[in-house]
Each structure stands twice: as structure tokens, then as C-alpha cells.
Design a protein around this motif. Sequence first.
Motif, PDB file in Angstrom:
ATOM      1  N   ILE A   1      36.291  10.347 -11.774  1.00  0.00           N
ATOM      2  CA  ILE A   1      35.104  11.194 -11.893  1.00  0.00           C
ATOM      3  C   ILE A   1      34.304  11.023 -10.605  1.00  0.00           C
ATOM      4  CG2 ILE A   1      33.097  11.803 -13.294  1.00  0.00           C
ATOM      5  CD1 ILE A   1      34.400  10.287 -15.625  1.00  0.00           C
ATOM      6  N   PRO A   2      34.543  11.879  -9.619  1.00  0.00           N
ATOM      7  CA  PRO A   2      33.882  11.691  -8.324  1.00  0.00           C
ATOM      8  C   PRO A   2      32.366  11.778  -8.380  1.00  0.00           C
ATOM      9  CG  PRO A   2      35.794  13.113  -8.098  1.00  0.00           C
ATOM     10  CD  PRO A   2      35.553  12.944  -9.575  1.00  0.00           C
ATOM     11  N   ARG A   3      31.851  12.747  -9.166  1.00  0.00           N
ATOM     12  CA  ARG A   3      30.392  12.881  -9.205  1.00  0.00           C
ATOM     13  C   ARG A   3      29.929  13.723 -10.379  1.00  0.00           C
ATOM     14  NH1 ARG A   3      28.128  15.354  -3.971  1.00  0.00           N
ATOM     15  NH2 ARG A   3      29.193  13.518  -3.193  1.00  0.00           N
ATOM     16  N   VAL A   4      28.695  13.489 -10.748  1.00  0.00           N
ATOM     17  CA  VAL A   4      27.972  14.334 -11.698  1.00  0.00           C
ATOM     18  C   VAL A   4      26.774  14.877 -10.934  1.00  0.00           C
ATOM     19  CG1 VAL A   4      26.704  14.444 -13.863  1.00  0.00           C
ATOM     20  CG2 VAL A   4      28.688  12.915 -13.659  1.00  0.00           C
ATOM     21  N   VAL A   5      26.635  16.194 -10.898  1.00  0.00           N
ATOM     22  CA  VAL A   5      25.514  16.824 -10.215  1.00  0.00           C
ATOM     23  C   VAL A   5      24.602  17.443 -11.264  1.00  0.00           C
ATOM     24  CG1 VAL A   5      24.801  18.562  -8.524  1.00  0.00           C
ATOM     25  CG2 VAL A   5      26.966  17.338  -8.212  1.00  0.00           C
ATOM     26  N   SER A   6      23.309  17.163 -11.166  1.00  0.00           N
ATOM     27  CA  SER A   6      22.332  17.807 -12.037  1.00  0.00           C
ATOM     28  C   SER A   6      21.229  18.406 -11.180  1.00  0.00           C
ATOM     29  CB  SER A   6      21.743  16.802 -13.033  1.00  0.00           C
ATOM     30  OG  SER A   6      20.712  16.029 -12.441  1.00  0.00           O
ATOM     31  N   ASP A   7      20.268  19.037 -11.823  1.00  0.00           N
ATOM     32  CA  ASP A   7      19.149  19.602 -11.075  1.00  0.00           C
ATOM     33  C   ASP A   7      18.208  18.530 -10.543  1.00  0.00           C
ATOM     34  OD1 ASP A   7      18.406  19.030 -13.738  1.00  0.00           O
ATOM     35  OD2 ASP A   7      16.716  20.429 -13.635  1.00  0.00           O
ATOM     36  N   LEU A   8      18.470  17.253 -10.885  1.00  0.00           N
ATOM     37  CA  LEU A   8      17.649  16.156 -10.377  1.00  0.00           C
ATOM     38  C   LEU A   8      18.330  15.337  -9.288  1.00  0.00           C
ATOM     39  CD1 LEU A   8      15.967  14.774 -13.638  1.00  0.00           C
ATOM     40  CD2 LEU A   8      15.159  16.557 -12.073  1.00  0.00           C
ATOM     41  N   GLY A   9      19.667  15.283  -9.301  1.00  0.00           N
ATOM     42  CA  GLY A   9      20.329  14.459  -8.306  1.00  0.00           C
ATOM     43  C   GLY A   9      21.835  14.449  -8.447  1.00  0.00           C
ATOM     44  N   VAL A  10      22.435  13.499  -7.750  1.00  0.00           N
ATOM     45  CA  VAL A  10      23.890  13.294  -7.750  1.00  0.00           C
ATOM     46  C   VAL A  10      24.146  11.887  -8.275  1.00  0.00           C
ATOM     47  CG1 VAL A  10      25.993  13.237  -6.363  1.00  0.00           C
ATOM     48  CG2 VAL A  10      24.133  14.810  -5.750  1.00  0.00           C
ATOM     49  N   PHE A  11      25.135  11.765  -9.154  1.00  0.00           N
ATOM     50  CA  PHE A  11      25.413  10.495  -9.810  1.00  0.00           C
ATOM     51  C   PHE A  11      26.906  10.188  -9.711  1.00  0.00           C
ATOM     52  CE2 PHE A  11      21.946  12.843 -11.550  1.00  0.00           C
ATOM     53  CZ  PHE A  11      20.896  11.928 -11.522  1.00  0.00           C
ATOM     54  N   ASP A  12      27.214   8.908  -9.568  1.00  0.00           N
ATOM     55  CA  ASP A  12      28.620   8.505  -9.520  1.00  0.00           C
ATOM     56  C   ASP A  12      28.808   7.264 -10.377  1.00  0.00           C
ATOM     57  OD1 ASP A  12      27.778   6.289  -8.020  1.00  0.00           O
ATOM     58  OD2 ASP A  12      28.403   7.149  -6.103  1.00  0.00           O
ATOM     59  N   PHE A  13      29.992   6.655 -10.255  1.00  0.00           N
ATOM     60  CA  PHE A  13      30.349   5.518 -11.109  1.00  0.00           C
ATOM     61  C   PHE A  13      30.804   4.343 -10.252  1.00  0.00           C
ATOM     62  CE2 PHE A  13      30.662   9.433 -13.415  1.00  0.00           C
ATOM     63  CZ  PHE A  13      30.050   9.159 -14.624  1.00  0.00           C
ATOM     64  N   ALA A  14      30.207   4.218  -9.058  1.00  0.00           N
ATOM     65  CA  ALA A  14      30.583   3.181  -8.107  1.00  0.00           C
ATOM     66  C   ALA A  14      29.860   1.871  -8.421  1.00  0.00           C
ATOM     67  CB  ALA A  14      30.282   3.652  -6.688  1.00  0.00           C
ATOM     68  N   THR A  15      30.104   1.369  -9.611  1.00  0.00           N
ATOM     69  CA  THR A  15      29.547   0.101 -10.063  1.00  0.00           C
ATOM     70  C   THR A  15      30.679  -0.762 -10.605  1.00  0.00           C
ATOM     71  OG1 THR A  15      29.124   1.059 -12.254  1.00  0.00           O
ATOM     72  CG2 THR A  15      27.313   1.144 -10.659  1.00  0.00           C
ATOM     73  N   PRO A  16      30.477  -2.064 -10.720  1.00  0.00           N
ATOM     74  CA  PRO A  16      31.579  -2.933 -11.174  1.00  0.00           C
ATOM     75  C   PRO A  16      32.178  -2.534 -12.513  1.00  0.00           C
ATOM     76  CG  PRO A  16      29.820  -4.257 -10.227  1.00  0.00           C
ATOM     77  CD  PRO A  16      29.299  -2.851 -10.295  1.00  0.00           C
ATOM     78  N   ASP A  17      31.367  -2.054 -13.454  1.00  0.00           N
ATOM     79  CA  ASP A  17      31.893  -1.673 -14.766  1.00  0.00           C
ATOM     80  C   ASP A  17      32.039  -0.161 -14.926  1.00  0.00           C
ATOM     81  OD1 ASP A  17      29.215  -1.049 -14.795  1.00  0.00           O
ATOM     82  OD2 ASP A  17      28.807  -1.925 -16.765  1.00  0.00           O
ATOM     83  N   HIS A  18      31.957   0.578 -13.820  1.00  0.00           N
ATOM     84  CA  HIS A  18      32.067   2.047 -13.823  1.00  0.00           C
ATOM     85  C   HIS A  18      30.990   2.699 -14.692  1.00  0.00           C
ATOM     86  CE1 HIS A  18      35.654   2.224 -11.394  1.00  0.00           C
ATOM     87  NE2 HIS A  18      36.314   1.431 -12.231  1.00  0.00           N
ATOM     88  N   ALA A  19      29.801   2.101 -14.724  1.00  0.00           N
ATOM     89  CA  ALA A  19      28.668   2.752 -15.361  1.00  0.00           C
ATOM     90  C   ALA A  19      27.994   3.678 -14.354  1.00  0.00           C
ATOM     91  CB  ALA A  19      27.673   1.716 -15.874  1.00  0.00           C
ATOM     92  N   MET A  20      27.388   4.723 -14.851  1.00  0.00           N
ATOM     93  CA  MET A  20      26.790   5.724 -13.974  1.00  0.00           C
ATOM     94  C   MET A  20      25.617   5.153 -13.177  1.00  0.00           C
ATOM     95  SD  MET A  20      25.200   9.485 -14.959  1.00  0.00           S
ATOM     96  CE  MET A  20      26.589   9.921 -16.017  1.00  0.00           C
ATOM     97  N   ARG A  21      25.518   5.602 -11.932  1.00  0.00           N
ATOM     98  CA  ARG A  21      24.383   5.233 -11.098  1.00  0.00           C
ATOM     99  C   ARG A  21      23.929   6.460 -10.316  1.00  0.00           C
ATOM    100  NH1 ARG A  21      25.693   3.154  -5.047  1.00  0.00           N
ATOM    101  NH2 ARG A  21      27.115   4.887  -4.602  1.00  0.00           N
ATOM    102  N   ALA A  22      22.704   6.434  -9.829  1.00  0.00           N
ATOM    103  CA  ALA A  22      22.202   7.516  -8.986  1.00  0.00           C
ATOM    104  C   ALA A  22      22.714   7.309  -7.564  1.00  0.00           C
ATOM    105  CB  ALA A  22      20.679   7.529  -9.002  1.00  0.00           C
TER     106      ALA A  22
END
Length: 247
Positions: free
Chosen positions: A170-191
Motif C-alpha cells: 500500500i504505497p499511499r493513502v491520499v485524502s483532502d488533508l494529506g498523504v499517509f503511508d505505512f513506513a513504520t515498524p508495525d506497518h501502522a499508518m502515519r502522516a
Amino acid sequence: MTEVTGTPHLPPTRAEYCVIACAEAWRGAGEILASPMGLIPSVGARLARLTFSPDLLLTDGEAMVVRPDGTAEGWLPYRQHLALVTGGRRHVMMGASQIDRFGNQNISCIGDWERPKRQLLGVRGAPVNTLNNPTSYWVPRHSRRVFVEKVDMVCGVGYDHAGDARYHRIPRVVSDLGVFDFATPDHAMRAASLHPGVTPEQVREATAFDLLVPDDVPPTREPTADELLLIREVIDPANLRAREVGA
């Protein structure tokens, strides 16, 4: 790269930042099939093809490979489409009625599956998409109703359910507020970035789970002058993007 002469006379809108954020999903993708679902992802994919990803393949969603203006440039037999889908050579950007911290997506129903409060599209091709090729998401209205603690039904498969699926990403989630990815140790979403004018507090308030927003989260990159002209004069001269994101 397609060049357009002239100077944009207005600063970028929120919708145009969203277009850029979607386009960046296909940067450096090479010769893969882009499958954007929705207006702003489609504008983004066409912009990527006209600028930094010239080898990208665009589709009409049925049987043709198309140019950025929508005219046909090739035939895409269904068997070849399936080969691209299951071989990791496609990057789809889908919508999400719900999405959770690990990227599980729901487009089927709200509430319990056996007695839902609301029936939606159905699972459709979400499991095949997410397990067999990179899948990003576009959410035009970032809210706690969409960014939920746990989806009511898993349609698109997130990192906590994907197992060792070879092409799951899942490369990215784009919303009207920002861009989010899962580049964390447990693959939890981050801004990964916030659109100009959006604050970390605003994003956290609009998200039902504990979203990681780094202290140094950057702004979403600004469109170049050429990109703005392509968006405004070539790809979407009717400004339909403003109907999806009006800010």
C-alpha cells in the motif's frame, strides 16, 4: 515530458495538491498499468504520464490502453489484463468507505455483515487488487467515519492480514488533508505529508485511531508551473476537480 508555455495566474488549490499527491503514487513506476478510480486519481495518473512517468500505461477500464486525452493507443485483452493484475505490474488507486490503521479497506457494508446498517458497493475486486498488485487509496473527505479504528468488513487487505502475499503493498493513502503511508515498524499508518494549511491537530481530530504524525512532517509538494498548466488547461480545463475537493 510534455511542455506547456505560460504562467499560472492563481496559486494551487487544495484539489490541485491532491492531484499532485495522487500523481506521485506513480512516480518512477515504469511500464505498469495505472488503474485510477475516481476523478482526482485519474487526473493525477494522466499528469504523471505527461511528466515524470512517460512509460505508464493508462486504461479506459474496459479493453483499451489509452493516451492521456482518452483516445485509444492499444488493445488490452482480458487475459493480458489479468496477467498484469496478478503479476504485480499494475498499481490501482481505489476509494475507501472505511480504512483502518493497517490499511484494511471496506467498500461493502457499514455495520455487521449479516445485518448491515448500510449496503455499499460490495467486495468487488478489492481482495485480488490488494494481494496481487500495489494498491493506494483516495479519500476526498477525511473523517472519523472513514479513518476508523477497525473496518466493519475487510475488502481490501491491510498489512495485518496480508501474510506473505508476494505483491501486497500500500504505497499511499491520499485524502483532502494529506498523504499517509505505512513506513513504520508495525506497518501502522502515519502522516507522510500534510497539505498546506492543514495542522497535525486537524488530522488527528479527523482520525478515529491513534495516527502517527511526526513532528517534522513536511508539506505536500507544490505543483510546478508546468504541472499547473497541464492540470488546468489540458487535463481538466472544466475544473471538475473542484467538485471533489472544493477547498
